[in-house]
Design an enzyme around this catalytic site. Sequence first.
Site, short mmCIF file in Angstrom:
data_model
loop_
_atom_site.label_atom_id
_atom_site.label_comp_id
_atom_site.label_asym_id
_atom_site.label_seq_id
_atom_site.Cartn_x
_atom_site.Cartn_y
_atom_site.Cartn_z
N HIS A 88 0.92 -1.09 -0.04
CA HIS A 88 -0.08 0.22 -0.17
C HIS A 88 0.82 1.22 0.02
O HIS A 88 0.21 2.54 -0.42
CB HIS A 88 -1.10 0.03 1.13
N ASP A 225 1.56 -7.78 2.26
CA ASP A 225 1.56 -6.47 1.96
C ASP A 225 3.06 -5.75 1.94
O ASP A 225 3.43 -5.41 2.68
CB ASP A 225 0.81 -5.61 3.09
N SER A 645 4.02 2.22 8.38
CA SER A 645 3.76 1.03 7.34
C SER A 645 5.16 0.88 6.57
O SER A 645 5.54 1.95 6.01
CB SER A 645 2.74 1.46 6.27
#
Length: 709
Positions: A88, A225, A645
């Site tokens: 992402h 991810d 992240s």
Amino acid sequence: MRKTATKGIALILLYLFSFLPTSADEGMWTLYNLPPAIYERMQQEGFQMTYNDLYYGDHAIKNAVVNFSGYCSGVVVSPDGLVFTNHHCGFEAIRSHSTVEHDYMLNGFYAKTYEEELPNKNMFVSFMIDQNDITDQVMKLGYENKSRDQRAQLLDSLENAMSKRVKAEDPTLRLEIKPFYERNKFYATTYRDFTDLRLVFTIPKSMGKFGGETDNWMWPRQTCDFSVFRIYADPKTNGPAAYSKDNVPYRPKHWAPVSMQGYKDGDFSMTIGYPGTTNRYLSSYGIREMRDAQNEPRAQVRGVKQEIMLRHMRADEAVRIKYDSKYAQSSNYWKNSIGMNKCIDSIGIIQQKRDFEQTLRKWQNETGFLKGKLDFDKLQELYDQRFERVRAFMYWSETFRRTNEFTTRAMRVHNAMPLLGPKEKPNKQYFLFDDNSSEWDYALDREVLIALLKNYEQHVGQQYLPAFYRTIKTKFGGNYERYVDYLLKKSVLMKQGKRIYCNKKSFMKDCGVSYGLDLIEFLADQQAAMGKLNEQISEQERYLCAAKLRMEEDLPHYSDANFTMRLSYGQVGGFMLNGQPSGYYTAAPSIVKKMDMADQNFEYAAEPIMKELLSAKNFDPYTDKTTGEMQLCFLTNNDITGGNSGSPMFDGQGRLIGLAFDGNWDSLSSDINFDSHLARCIGVDIRYVLFMMDRWGHADRLLKEINAQ
């Protein structure tokens, strides 16, 4: 002499340990001044490296960790500058290279050679070189006695002066000054930025975003991810350089060793990354404002917008490609806002803060610290005065900022839009919008604008309506659809390639230009009305933090996150989920089970090859040696937030075991209150990453380069 000093340090550490908070693993610690008590605690829990291995020298762990494009974190994993981050985090880069014919978002991408690696505009990685506390220097310049604007000017001037000195020694460096501890301290941080960053590998969105919004902020997770980029450098200096076909892969002095050894329940785990924003020193009054005047409007407006976006995206692949990234960005904090508010109420955080503030008030009365400055009653009164304006401003922001192309253009011509044409002939100067039709869809944007205009009017008071709402009422009988169609048809703003001459009478008569001006004037009025309140509240919050630090001066304290490098440590382990142990990892059968539910939930759909790969009977060499399973994602109690992240997750020997990508639903209030019993960091197992690169991507050259052990 040395024995005496060592004994004295040990006694100090023992004293400090006796006062450490019960949630000992809480904290987002700056590395350059890591408190000795925290480092000793890390060692007790399984960290096996020296402090120099962590921060100092060419081969320190920190030198492998990067700020990824100003909104995520990442880690260098090879001698040729490969960078791992989250899928992402690479979402927009992947989307920007995608077309209906070559849909890398849908089908994934692997560059089999250096020449096939894809350059990206406006992307970069930053390496932190050094950090120092300059608070004394700032205070000697009279910071305390200046107004808010004067303080900003002082810091800007100091940053410019320090930057010049740094660049004189090494022109590839930059320096920035940021406040810490609610502006009670100031640190100067030096960085080196690399702007030639190329996409190397990404798996399909079906796996990189597996579970979509259904699983976002939830456990258990199976999302793979990750995405892979490469840093390119000047071939002569190995330093930063603008994109050029002649650039070569960057050769770092240190990269993170990638581990195939896995982890066990209770093992030491450490994340290092760039957490964005936390507000753990925020007052109870500030938390109430956050819950009711910020989170609630954000969730409400985004819910309206996202329903329209998703409907159009599912109906047209070309539209989906344009809006995939926008939808993901919007929905992430839509769900975050909902979850945070539920946690604030279920945990009773506002009352907890009020109780602490009563303790702090009593201590202040006894000691006289900041008497005449910190005023709890004044702080409450100021927040009460600001509440409705903040709520209306949040509705305005979520309705009009970056929600549709027309509104964006309407405001840009009044703010930060470059003028073209000869400067000596003002009447010939004009605005011209680039052709960005690949980034938005007319039908979707039109419906969003209609819905949000109406929604805004329904949720704010009449005094917070921009002037064009009178036009909607009087000229269009309150019909928002007619008004939007009028704007889109009559305004020059959406006419492709049309020069917009700003010094002609027709400019201000244009309905779109007028619409934009009303929005800008409304914004200016609100900012002016809240300016003094904002300054006073900020100063009271600063005093509140200073009082807490003084009252608890025997304890180590970390500053709120501000997108500077931070370390968090803890252990691998689960939590109690609905009265049952959550488990600390997920395995391959769990994702296959969800894939079988794709007919009930489209966010569990994946390509048949993915189900086939994850249904295998033998996953060696990626099988965990302890559990005998192919582990996908895992939990730690590391302290993270947005910006983390892509943060590398290390074991006690500094080996990469995973990439942080999410928190759990029960931890969504951790930005204001960390609860070690509930808050968990969700990471993708690095062996899952390597498995997908191997079995799906057949990325042999990359796996050889990474050389996982």
